[in-house]
Design a protein around this motif. Structure first.
Motif, PDB file in Angstrom:
ATOM      1  N   PHE A 108       0.831  -1.203   0.000  1.00 24.14           N
ATOM      2  CA  PHE A 108       0.000   0.000   0.000  1.00 24.14           C
ATOM      3  C   PHE A 108       0.865   1.252   0.000  1.00 24.14           C
ATOM      4  CE2 PHE A 108      -2.521   3.349   1.988  1.00 24.14           C
ATOM      5  CZ  PHE A 108      -3.700   3.274   1.260  1.00 24.14           C
ATOM      6  N   THR A 109       1.960   1.210   0.731  1.00 22.24           N
ATOM      7  CA  THR A 109       2.872   2.358   0.745  1.00 22.24           C
ATOM      8  C   THR A 109       3.411   2.633  -0.652  1.00 22.24           C
ATOM      9  OG1 THR A 109       3.521   1.917   3.044  1.00 22.24           O
ATOM     10  CG2 THR A 109       5.025   3.260   1.712  1.00 22.24           C
ATOM     11  N   ARG A 110       3.806   1.581  -1.363  1.00 21.73           N
ATOM     12  CA  ARG A 110       4.327   1.767  -2.718  1.00 21.73           C
ATOM     13  C   ARG A 110       3.267   2.331  -3.659  1.00 21.73           C
ATOM     14  NH1 ARG A 110       6.765  -3.270  -1.489  1.00 21.73           N
ATOM     15  NH2 ARG A 110       5.063  -4.378  -2.555  1.00 21.73           N
ATOM     16  N   LEU A 111       2.068   1.752  -3.616  1.00 19.21           N
ATOM     17  CA  LEU A 111       1.048   2.209  -4.566  1.00 19.21           C
ATOM     18  C   LEU A 111       0.564   3.621  -4.230  1.00 19.21           C
ATOM     19  CD1 LEU A 111      -2.238   2.160  -3.625  1.00 19.21           C
ATOM     20  CD2 LEU A 111      -1.770  -0.273  -3.530  1.00 19.21           C
ATOM     21  N   THR A 112       0.620   4.004  -2.959  1.00 19.91           N
ATOM     22  CA  THR A 112       0.240   5.373  -2.588  1.00 19.91           C
ATOM     23  C   THR A 112       1.197   6.383  -3.209  1.00 19.91           C
ATOM     24  OG1 THR A 112      -0.743   4.632  -0.504  1.00 19.91           O
ATOM     25  CG2 THR A 112      -0.181   6.953  -0.672  1.00 19.91           C
ATOM     26  N   HIS A 113       2.487   6.111  -3.097  1.00 18.16           N
ATOM     27  CA  HIS A 113       3.469   7.021  -3.714  1.00 18.16           C
ATOM     28  C   HIS A 113       3.298   7.040  -5.233  1.00 18.16           C
ATOM     29  CE1 HIS A 113       5.881   8.258  -0.250  1.00 18.16           C
ATOM     30  NE2 HIS A 113       5.732   7.036   0.228  1.00 18.16           N
ATOM     31  N   ASP A 114       3.019   5.896  -5.838  1.00 18.06           N
ATOM     32  CA  ASP A 114       2.809   5.845  -7.290  1.00 18.06           C
ATOM     33  C   ASP A 114       1.593   6.665  -7.692  1.00 18.06           C
ATOM     34  OD1 ASP A 114       4.975   4.166  -7.475  1.00 18.06           O
ATOM     35  OD2 ASP A 114       3.793   2.329  -7.705  1.00 18.06           O
ATOM     36  N   LEU A 115       0.492   6.511  -6.961  1.00 14.47           N
ATOM     37  CA  LEU A 115      -0.735   7.217  -7.313  1.00 14.47           C
ATOM     38  C   LEU A 115      -0.571   8.722  -7.165  1.00 14.47           C
ATOM     39  CD1 LEU A 115      -4.348   6.206  -6.666  1.00 14.47           C
ATOM     40  CD2 LEU A 115      -3.614   8.425  -5.793  1.00 14.47           C
ATOM     41  N   VAL A 116       0.068   9.145  -6.093  1.00 17.44           N
ATOM     42  CA  VAL A 116       0.283  10.578  -5.869  1.00 17.44           C
ATOM     43  C   VAL A 116       1.099  11.176  -7.013  1.00 17.44           C
ATOM     44  CG1 VAL A 116       1.584  12.185  -4.410  1.00 17.44           C
ATOM     45  CG2 VAL A 116       0.031  10.522  -3.364  1.00 17.44           C
ATOM     46  N   ARG A 117       2.108  10.435  -7.453  1.00 19.23           N
ATOM     47  CA  ARG A 117       2.932  10.925  -8.563  1.00 19.23           C
ATOM     48  C   ARG A 117       2.138  10.936  -9.871  1.00 19.23           C
ATOM     49  NH1 ARG A 117       6.290   7.145  -8.537  1.00 19.23           N
ATOM     50  NH2 ARG A 117       5.330   5.985 -10.249  1.00 19.23           N
ATOM     51  N   ASP A 118       1.397   9.852 -10.137  1.00 21.33           N
ATOM     52  CA  ASP A 118       0.674   9.752 -11.404  1.00 21.33           C
ATOM     53  C   ASP A 118      -0.451  10.787 -11.506  1.00 21.33           C
ATOM     54  OD1 ASP A 118       2.322   7.661 -11.998  1.00 21.33           O
ATOM     55  OD2 ASP A 118       0.861   6.089 -11.531  1.00 21.33           O
ATOM     56  N   ARG A 119      -1.055  11.152 -10.386  1.00 19.22           N
ATOM     57  CA  ARG A 119      -2.140  12.142 -10.420  1.00 19.22           C
ATOM     58  C   ARG A 119      -1.627  13.577 -10.409  1.00 19.22           C
ATOM     59  NH1 ARG A 119      -7.356   9.935  -9.257  1.00 19.22           N
ATOM     60  NH2 ARG A 119      -8.131  11.921  -8.448  1.00 19.22           N
ATOM     61  N   GLY A 120      -0.318  13.745 -10.318  1.00 21.28           N
ATOM     62  CA  GLY A 120       0.270  15.076 -10.430  1.00 21.28           C
ATOM     63  C   GLY A 120       0.093  15.957  -9.220  1.00 21.28           C
ATOM     64  N   TYR A 121      -0.083  15.372  -8.026  1.00 18.73           N
ATOM     65  CA  TYR A 121      -0.186  16.198  -6.823  1.00 18.73           C
ATOM     66  C   TYR A 121       1.141  16.902  -6.568  1.00 18.73           C
ATOM     67  CZ  TYR A 121      -4.540  13.727  -5.706  1.00 18.73           C
ATOM     68  OH  TYR A 121      -5.804  13.214  -5.758  1.00 18.73           O
ATOM     69  N   PRO A 122       1.107  18.146  -6.081  1.00 16.80           N
ATOM     70  CA  PRO A 122       2.363  18.872  -5.833  1.00 16.80           C
ATOM     71  C   PRO A 122       3.256  18.113  -4.865  1.00 16.80           C
ATOM     72  CG  PRO A 122       0.464  20.346  -5.678  1.00 16.80           C
ATOM     73  CD  PRO A 122      -0.074  18.958  -5.747  1.00 16.80           C
ATOM     74  N   PRO A 123       4.530  17.962  -5.187  1.00 15.40           N
ATOM     75  CA  PRO A 123       5.434  17.216  -4.292  1.00 15.40           C
ATOM     76  C   PRO A 123       5.587  17.897  -2.947  1.00 15.40           C
ATOM     77  CG  PRO A 123       6.672  18.369  -5.999  1.00 15.40           C
ATOM     78  CD  PRO A 123       5.236  18.494  -6.366  1.00 15.40           C
ATOM     79  N   ALA A 124       5.848  17.088  -1.934  1.00 15.05           N
ATOM     80  CA  ALA A 124       6.046  17.608  -0.588  1.00 15.05           C
ATOM     81  C   ALA A 124       7.467  18.102  -0.421  1.00 15.05           C
ATOM     82  CB  ALA A 124       5.748  16.531   0.446  1.00 15.05           C
ATOM     83  N   PRO A 125       7.657  19.122   0.418  1.00 18.14           N
ATOM     84  CA  PRO A 125       9.025  19.589   0.691  1.00 18.14           C
ATOM     85  C   PRO A 125       9.819  18.502   1.420  1.00 18.14           C
ATOM     86  CG  PRO A 125       7.466  20.649   2.192  1.00 18.14           C
ATOM     87  CD  PRO A 125       6.650  19.906   1.163  1.00 18.14           C
ATOM     88  N   GLN A 126      11.081  18.384   1.115  1.00 17.78           N
ATOM     89  CA  GLN A 126      11.914  17.353   1.742  1.00 17.78           C
ATOM     90  C   GLN A 126      11.997  17.518   3.244  1.00 17.78           C
ATOM     91  OE1 GLN A 126      13.386  14.581   0.211  1.00 17.78           O
ATOM     92  NE2 GLN A 126      11.929  15.257  -1.341  1.00 17.78           N
TER      93      GLN A 126
END
Length: 308
Positions: A285-303
């Motif tokens: 679930f952790t992997r697919l969450t990061h994939d979905l966030v990237r694929d949907r173009g959500y603004p990246p979080a600050p490091q």
């Protein structure tokens, strides 16, 4: 003998939680005399009094308080061990317990659940909606595997991995006009009637703090305890609201209007209990969450928002 000792622990914890033998017995589906006898047997085995029965409610003694703290931890670790033994690495089966704060049910939970089912149809999901403090407490109690909330100050023992930056805007049901291409000054909200989330939501506190900081006092006509209700209200009335931009992406009948100065952004984070066993379902679930966030173009979080 081991099974009997585990039963003793559960019996003691039930009495400690309810402060009453009768209510604890009802929850455990055993008779009150049997429960009392079993707890006395545990006290006899340990050679110490665990419960003070002299008052109107049953209270833990000092020794009982120390013992129940270790008992809870032992039962929690045993439950984690059982899940680890039955964890299937090929993800043909498994279960995930996920907690989310309420606004995420409006735009994130649906796509995540669909993706989980598409990739791993054998994994079951138990979804719990609650406030962030309750989610963090449930993680520490091993009642949840993962949580989705916001980065910031967390309870000791809760770790957070940043997912994306959430932006918010004023939202109306009117079609955008050329005049709306420019941000709306915050003081113009004085002329607006708003429908906002109720005070139970962290998002409402975020909005109230922004309005107070800029000395804006719009007329709040409606308060609602669901994002879905707000989207319908705004769609069918002349009221405006404030919602995450990601919500409007899935509702073409809603129009986001940027404010000047803009509402502060928030970092959405995936929460976990530090040091906890993380099963195959949680890792997937952790992997697919990061994939979905990237694929949907959500603004990246600050490091800087990464922790744990």
């Amino acid at each position: 003998m081991a099974l009997l000792e585990l039963r003793h622990l559960r019996y003691l914890l039930a009495v400690a939680e309810h402060g009453n033998f009768t209510r604890a017995a009802e929850e455990l589906h055993i008779s009150q005399p049997t429960l009392s006898q079993q707890v006395k047997q545990l006290e006899k085995t340990l050679g110490v009094q665990l419960l003070d029965r002299t008052g109107r409610t049953v209270r833990l003694t000092d020794a009982g308080a120390v013992y129940t703290e270790h008992a809870r931890r032992a039962l929690r670790d045993l439950a984690a061990a059982e899940r680890a033994v039955h964890d299937v690495q090929d993800l043909s089966r498994g279960h995930l317990r996920l907690g989310v704060t309420p606004t995420f049910t409006a735009y994130l939970v649906g796509p995540l659940t669909a993706e989980l089912h598409a990739r791993h149809p054998g994994i079951g999901l138990t979804l719990t909606e609650g406030t962030q403090d309750r989610i963090e407490a449930a993680l520490l109690a091993d009642d949840l595997d993962l949580g989705i909330a916001f980065a910031g100050d967390h309870l000791p023992g809760v770790g957070a991995t940043a997912l994306f930056t959430e932006t918010l805007s004023l939202v109306t049901g009117a079609r955008p006009t050329p005049a709306q291409t420019a941000p709306l000054p915050v003081h113009a909200l004085e002329d607006e009637r708003l429908a906002l989330l109720s005070g139970d939501f962290a998002t409402r506190g975020h909005i109230d703090a922004y309005l107070a900081r800029h000395r804006a006092a719009p007329r709040i006509t409606v308060e609602a305890n669901s994002v879905q209700a707000l989207t319908e209200i705004v769609r069918r009335t002349g009221l405006a609201t404030v919602l995450p931009d990601a919500v409007t992406h899935d509702h073409p009948h809603l129009t986001p209007v940027p404010l000047d100065p803009p509402l502060p952004t928030r970092t959405v984070a995936l929460l976990h209990r530090e040091g906890a066993y993380r099963g195959a379902a949680a890792r997937a679930f952790t992997r697919l969450t990061h994939d979905l966030v990237r694929d949907r173009g959500y603004p990246p979080a600050p490091q800087a928002a990464l922790s744990g």
